[in-house]
Design a protein around this motif. Structure first.
Motif, mmCIF file in Angstrom:
data_model
loop_
_atom_site.group_PDB
_atom_site.id
_atom_site.type_symbol
_atom_site.label_atom_id
_atom_site.label_comp_id
_atom_site.label_asym_id
_atom_site.label_seq_id
_atom_site.Cartn_x
_atom_site.Cartn_y
_atom_site.Cartn_z
ATOM 1 N N SER A 52 15.530 108.826 79.171
ATOM 2 C CA SER A 52 15.679 107.423 78.792
ATOM 3 C C SER A 52 16.544 107.298 77.553
ATOM 4 N N PHE A 53 17.437 106.309 77.565
ATOM 5 C CA PHE A 53 18.218 106.045 76.355
ATOM 6 C C PHE A 53 18.000 104.629 75.820
ATOM 7 N N ALA A 54 17.377 103.760 76.592
ATOM 8 C CA ALA A 54 17.070 102.404 76.121
ATOM 9 C C ALA A 54 15.878 101.849 76.895
ATOM 10 N N PHE A 55 15.017 101.149 76.180
ATOM 11 C CA PHE A 55 13.883 100.459 76.781
ATOM 12 C C PHE A 55 14.056 98.985 76.448
ATOM 13 N N VAL A 56 14.235 98.158 77.459
ATOM 14 C CA VAL A 56 14.483 96.731 77.270
ATOM 15 C C VAL A 56 13.210 95.977 77.646
ATOM 16 N N TYR A 57 12.747 95.105 76.742
ATOM 17 C CA TYR A 57 11.512 94.370 76.985
ATOM 18 C C TYR A 57 11.497 93.118 76.111
ATOM 19 N N GLU A 58 10.508 92.278 76.350
ATOM 20 C CA GLU A 58 10.370 91.066 75.553
ATOM 21 C C GLU A 58 9.039 91.092 74.828
ATOM 22 N N ARG A 59 9.135 90.936 73.524
ATOM 23 C CA ARG A 59 7.950 90.874 72.660
ATOM 24 C C ARG A 59 8.369 90.062 71.448
ATOM 25 N N ASP A 60 7.966 88.815 71.418
ATOM 26 C CA ASP A 60 8.467 87.881 70.401
ATOM 27 C C ASP A 60 9.991 87.828 70.451
ATOM 28 N N GLY A 61 10.542 87.751 71.645
ATOM 29 C CA GLY A 61 11.983 87.737 71.864
ATOM 30 C C GLY A 61 12.446 89.032 72.519
ATOM 31 N N LEU A 66 15.780 102.147 70.966
ATOM 32 C CA LEU A 66 16.906 103.079 71.052
ATOM 33 C C LEU A 66 16.618 104.328 70.237
ATOM 34 N N LYS A 67 17.007 105.478 70.779
ATOM 35 C CA LYS A 67 16.839 106.739 70.066
ATOM 36 C C LYS A 67 17.874 106.837 68.948
ATOM 37 N N CYS A 68 17.481 107.509 67.867
ATOM 38 C CA CYS A 68 18.359 107.587 66.708
ATOM 39 C C CYS A 68 18.000 108.820 65.883
ATOM 40 N N GLU A 69 18.987 109.390 65.219
ATOM 41 C CA GLU A 69 18.710 110.479 64.278
ATOM 42 C C GLU A 69 17.794 109.911 63.196
ATOM 43 N N PRO A 70 16.782 110.666 62.737
ATOM 44 C CA PRO A 70 15.816 110.120 61.777
ATOM 45 C C PRO A 70 16.417 109.486 60.523
ATOM 46 N N GLU A 71 17.391 110.118 59.902
ATOM 47 C CA GLU A 71 17.985 109.535 58.694
ATOM 48 C C GLU A 71 18.722 108.236 59.002
ATOM 49 N N GLN A 72 19.398 108.203 60.136
ATOM 50 C CA GLN A 72 20.124 106.998 60.519
ATOM 51 C C GLN A 72 19.145 105.886 60.908
ATOM 52 N N PRO A 85 10.614 100.296 63.076
ATOM 53 C CA PRO A 85 10.170 101.492 63.798
ATOM 54 C C PRO A 85 9.782 101.093 65.227
ATOM 55 N N ALA A 86 10.106 101.913 66.171
ATOM 56 C CA ALA A 86 9.982 101.545 67.587
ATOM 57 C C ALA A 86 8.544 101.249 68.013
ATOM 58 N N TYR A 87 8.426 100.171 68.746
ATOM 59 C CA TYR A 87 7.164 99.769 69.355
ATOM 60 C C TYR A 87 6.840 100.727 70.499
ATOM 61 N N HIS A 88 5.676 101.341 70.467
ATOM 62 C CA HIS A 88 5.183 102.263 71.505
ATOM 63 C C HIS A 88 6.017 103.531 71.653
ATOM 64 N N MET A 89 6.704 103.958 70.588
ATOM 65 C CA MET A 89 7.561 105.144 70.671
ATOM 66 C C MET A 89 7.371 105.975 69.405
ATOM 67 N N ASN A 90 7.984 107.167 69.396
ATOM 68 C CA ASN A 90 7.997 108.008 68.212
ATOM 69 C C ASN A 90 8.769 107.262 67.122
ATOM 70 N N LYS A 91 8.096 106.937 66.043
ATOM 71 C CA LYS A 91 8.679 106.085 65.007
ATOM 72 C C LYS A 91 9.714 106.808 64.154
ATOM 73 N N GLN A 92 9.755 108.121 64.219
ATOM 74 C CA GLN A 92 10.759 108.867 63.467
ATOM 75 C C GLN A 92 12.102 108.875 64.195
ATOM 76 N N HIS A 93 12.066 108.916 65.525
ATOM 77 C CA HIS A 93 13.286 109.088 66.318
ATOM 78 C C HIS A 93 13.720 107.845 67.100
ATOM 79 N N TRP A 94 12.918 106.785 67.086
ATOM 80 C CA TRP A 94 13.251 105.595 67.869
ATOM 81 C C TRP A 94 13.109 104.342 67.013
#
Length: 125
Positions: A52-61, A66-72, A85-94
């Motif tokens: 997976s490279f993107a999860f598209v959903y509606e939650r308050d809009g 999206l996955k991302c390098e932790p520093e970025q 920080p990503a909803y329902h995902m690894n908050k360090q990488h998403w």
């Protein structure tokens, strides 16, 4: 999509169609029986490795994870109020990007490409 269009004015379908412009990308609905179910999550995947490279959903809009390098990822959270920080995902990488926010379209496009590249099949896969 024109360059002047903001991310906030995109529809769910337009965001999915943009993600489908990447080579070998496809949309999946692993959490819902039908794509048109309210609250359905669209998972954008690579055809070769099904990552997976993107999860598209509606939650308050409209949102996209999206996955991302932790520093970025941390940098984007500090620069844009619409990146969290990503909803329902690894908050360090998403990250979750809220489309109706301060994130400009060109930045969102770069974030999608970065996520796509991070999840691409490795050589030999």
């Amino acid at each position: 999509m024109t360059e002047s269009k903001t991310a906030g004015s995109m529809t769910r379908r337009e965001l999915i169609e943009y993600c489908l412009t990447y080579p070998d990308a496809y949309e999946d609905y692993p959490f819902d029986e039908r794509a048109d179910v309210p609250g359905a999550w669209t998972v954008m995947r690579h055809g070769l490795n099904q990552k997976s490279f993107a999860f598209v959903y509606e939650r308050d809009g409209l949102c996209v994870n999206l996955k991302c390098e932790p520093e970025q990822a941390d940098f984007f959270r500090k620069v844009y109020a619409g990146v969290t920080p990503a909803y329902h995902m690894n908050k360090q990488h998403w990250n979750t990007v809220h489309l109706n926010s301060d994130v400009p379209w060109d930045e969102l496009r770069d974030m999608i490409e970065h996520s796509y590249r991070l999840t691409m099949p490795k050589r030999g896969q």
